[in-house]
Design a protein around this motif. Structure first.
Motif, PDB file in Angstrom:
ATOM      1  N   SER A  58       0.838  -1.187   0.000  1.00 34.56           N
ATOM      2  CA  SER A  58       0.000   0.000   0.000  1.00 34.56           C
ATOM      3  C   SER A  58       0.880   1.247   0.000  1.00 34.56           C
ATOM      4  O   SER A  58       2.113   1.157  -0.013  1.00 34.56           O
ATOM      5  CB  SER A  58      -0.924  -0.012   1.223  1.00 34.56           C
ATOM      6  N   LEU A  59       0.239   2.403   0.017  1.00 36.55           N
ATOM      7  CA  LEU A  59       0.962   3.671   0.006  1.00 36.55           C
ATOM      8  C   LEU A  59       1.871   3.787   1.225  1.00 36.55           C
ATOM      9  O   LEU A  59       1.579   3.240   2.291  1.00 36.55           O
ATOM     10  CB  LEU A  59      -0.027   4.841  -0.009  1.00 36.55           C
ATOM     11  N   GLY A  60       2.960   4.481   1.067  1.00 35.25           N
ATOM     12  CA  GLY A  60       3.843   4.757   2.182  1.00 35.25           C
ATOM     13  C   GLY A  60       4.755   3.632   2.588  1.00 35.25           C
ATOM     14  O   GLY A  60       5.337   3.667   3.674  1.00 35.25           O
ATOM     15  N   GLY A  61       4.886   2.587   1.753  1.00 37.56           N
ATOM     16  CA  GLY A  61       5.788   1.491   2.062  1.00 37.56           C
ATOM     17  C   GLY A  61       5.217   0.461   3.011  1.00 37.56           C
ATOM     18  O   GLY A  61       5.970  -0.308   3.620  1.00 37.56           O
ATOM     19  N   HIS A  62       3.908   0.391   3.139  1.00 32.22           N
ATOM     20  CA  HIS A  62       3.274  -0.594   4.016  1.00 32.22           C
ATOM     21  C   HIS A  62       3.004  -1.876   3.225  1.00 32.22           C
ATOM     22  O   HIS A  62       2.377  -1.846   2.167  1.00 32.22           O
ATOM     23  CB  HIS A  62       1.978  -0.039   4.590  1.00 32.22           C
ATOM     24  N   VAL A  63       3.487  -3.002   3.755  1.00 40.38           N
ATOM     25  CA  VAL A  63       3.319  -4.307   3.118  1.00 40.38           C
ATOM     26  C   VAL A  63       2.558  -5.217   4.080  1.00 40.38           C
ATOM     27  O   VAL A  63       2.919  -5.320   5.257  1.00 40.38           O
ATOM     28  CB  VAL A  63       4.682  -4.935   2.770  1.00 40.38           C
ATOM     29  N   PHE A  64       1.525  -5.855   3.578  1.00 40.84           N
ATOM     30  CA  PHE A  64       0.648  -6.685   4.401  1.00 40.84           C
ATOM     31  C   PHE A  64       0.817  -8.152   3.998  1.00 40.84           C
ATOM     32  O   PHE A  64       0.652  -8.503   2.824  1.00 40.84           O
ATOM     33  CB  PHE A  64      -0.802  -6.257   4.232  1.00 40.84           C
ATOM     34  N   ILE A  65       1.132  -8.977   4.983  1.00 37.97           N
ATOM     35  CA  ILE A  65       1.262 -10.420   4.790  1.00 37.97           C
ATOM     36  C   ILE A  65       0.092 -11.097   5.499  1.00 37.97           C
ATOM     37  O   ILE A  65      -0.091 -10.912   6.711  1.00 37.97           O
ATOM     38  CB  ILE A  65       2.596 -10.949   5.357  1.00 37.97           C
ATOM     39  N   LEU A  66      -0.691 -11.871   4.768  1.00 34.43           N
ATOM     40  CA  LEU A  66      -1.848 -12.539   5.337  1.00 34.43           C
ATOM     41  C   LEU A  66      -1.478 -13.927   5.840  1.00 34.43           C
ATOM     42  O   LEU A  66      -0.607 -14.596   5.269  1.00 34.43           O
ATOM     43  CB  LEU A  66      -2.972 -12.634   4.304  1.00 34.43           C
ATOM     44  N   GLU A  67      -2.152 -14.363   6.899  1.00 34.55           N
ATOM     45  CA  GLU A  67      -1.838 -15.639   7.531  1.00 34.55           C
ATOM     46  C   GLU A  67      -1.979 -16.802   6.559  1.00 34.55           C
ATOM     47  O   GLU A  67      -1.221 -17.772   6.623  1.00 34.55           O
ATOM     48  CB  GLU A  67      -2.759 -15.855   8.736  1.00 34.55           C
ATOM     49  N   GLY A  68      -2.952 -16.713   5.637  1.00 32.60           N
ATOM     50  CA  GLY A  68      -3.129 -17.786   4.672  1.00 32.60           C
ATOM     51  C   GLY A  68      -1.893 -18.026   3.837  1.00 32.60           C
ATOM     52  O   GLY A  68      -1.591 -19.182   3.469  1.00 32.60           O
ATOM     53  N   LEU A  69      -1.158 -16.978   3.530  1.00 35.25           N
ATOM     54  CA  LEU A  69       0.088 -17.128   2.769  1.00 35.25           C
ATOM     55  C   LEU A  69       1.117 -17.894   3.590  1.00 35.25           C
ATOM     56  O   LEU A  69       1.799 -18.793   3.073  1.00 35.25           O
ATOM     57  CB  LEU A  69       0.632 -15.753   2.395  1.00 35.25           C
ATOM     58  N   LEU A  70       1.230 -17.575   4.883  1.00 31.61           N
ATOM     59  CA  LEU A  70       2.196 -18.257   5.741  1.00 31.61           C
ATOM     60  C   LEU A  70       1.825 -19.719   5.949  1.00 31.61           C
ATOM     61  O   LEU A  70       2.698 -20.558   6.187  1.00 31.61           O
ATOM     62  CB  LEU A  70       2.276 -17.542   7.092  1.00 31.61           C
ATOM     63  N   ASP A  71       0.550 -20.033   5.853  1.00 32.57           N
ATOM     64  CA  ASP A  71       0.122 -21.423   6.003  1.00 32.57           C
ATOM     65  C   ASP A  71       0.491 -22.277   4.790  1.00 32.57           C
ATOM     66  O   ASP A  71       0.733 -23.479   4.922  1.00 32.57           O
ATOM     67  CB  ASP A  71      -1.395 -21.492   6.216  1.00 32.57           C
TER      68      ASP A  71
END
Length: 279
Positions: free
Chosen positions: A111-124
């Motif tokens: 997202s804007l401002g260098g924010h990166v979101f990692i969702l739990e489903g990806l880690l699973d």
């Protein structure tokens, strides 16, 4: 010779093919000209994003700042992101802030401002650090190339232009839908650009790119039947994407074999952690 007031020829004000052809040409010309104008405007808006200071993005995204104490998992993700940002030579003064979301969706996004979101489903679903690192580096690449800002500016510009030309009408909605489909190709180009940056970052950080396509391999096996046609998707075709990663690796001389590391135990507590393997 005397003056003669001659009558004009019969049918001088009519054309043999009727008005329909001229009307169709007028409509087609109008929409072709409008499409060209919008395309040029979108290029100009995307180009202008490079001149917007990153600090403005950070100011707009201030509500996304962390409000809780990071746990072990988030510290690990942030440390990995910092390592990958250095390996990819993230543009200064850009910074990456990683967030973890407790969602079953297999996804990550920037997202804007260098924010990166990692969702739990990806880690699973992604079991190795290299597989996670490529996804994380891919999102960092979006920040590096200012893709979230460019996409936001283009979307806003497109909406304003549609409103000015068509107003709040059914035609505006129809033209907007067509424009959104056309912009999907632009989105796919951004994804390819981010893939190339991420692959280079992994090569520099690990010395190889083995395991980088772990998420795509999973998508090809589990979600192939759910994937829409590429022209209706914001992302390239999964199989084509896997092949392109291999092609880039060969062209750039990246190592396709190396040590693949399992994720930390807090991610694999539900199953026995496999030891690192050389492939």
């Amino acid at each position: 010779m005397g003056y003669q007031n001659r009558q004009p020829p019969e049918g001088i004000n009519y054309v043999s093919n009727g008005w329909q052809k001229d009307f169709v040409l007028l409509v087609v010309g109008f929409f072709a000209g409008l499409a060209l104008l919008i395309w040029l405007a979108m290029l100009a808006l995307g180009w202008s994003a490079r001149w917007i200071p990153f600090s403005w993005e950070q100011a707009l995204s201030r509500p996304l700042q962390q409000t809780v104490e990071p746990d072990q998992r988030l510290r690990y993700l942030q440390g990995l992101a910092d390592d990958l940002a250095r390996a990819g030579n993230l543009k200064k003064p850009m910074t990456i802030t990683v967030h973890h979301q407790d969602s079953d969706v297999v996804n990550a996004y920037a997202s804007l401002g260098g924010h990166v979101f990692i969702l739990e489903g990806l880690l699973d679903e992604v079991k190795t650090e290299q597989g996670l690192a490529f996804v994380l580096a891919h999102e960092i690449a979006h920040v590096h190339h200012r893709h979230p800002l460019k996409a936001t500016i283009r979307q806003l510009g497109f909406g304003v232009m549609m409103g000015l030309v068509f107003g709040n009408t059914d035609i505006a909605q129809l033209a907007g839908a067509g424009g959104q489909i056309a912009m999907l190709n632009y989105s796919r180009d951004l994804e390819r650009e981010a893939d190339a940056w991420a692959l280079a970052a992994l090569q520099k950080h690990y010395g190889h790119v083995d395991g980088a396509d772990a998420l795509f391999q999973w998508l090809a096996e589990e979600k192939a039947d759910e994937a829409p046609p590429q022209w209706l998707s914001s992302h390239p075709d999964v199989q084509a994407r896997i092949e392109r990663l291999r092609d880039i690796s060969r062209e750039q001389g990246y190592s396709l074999q190396g040590k693949v590391t399992p994720l930390p135990e807090w991610e694999t507590a539900s199953s026995e952690a496999a030891p690192p393997t050389d492939r």
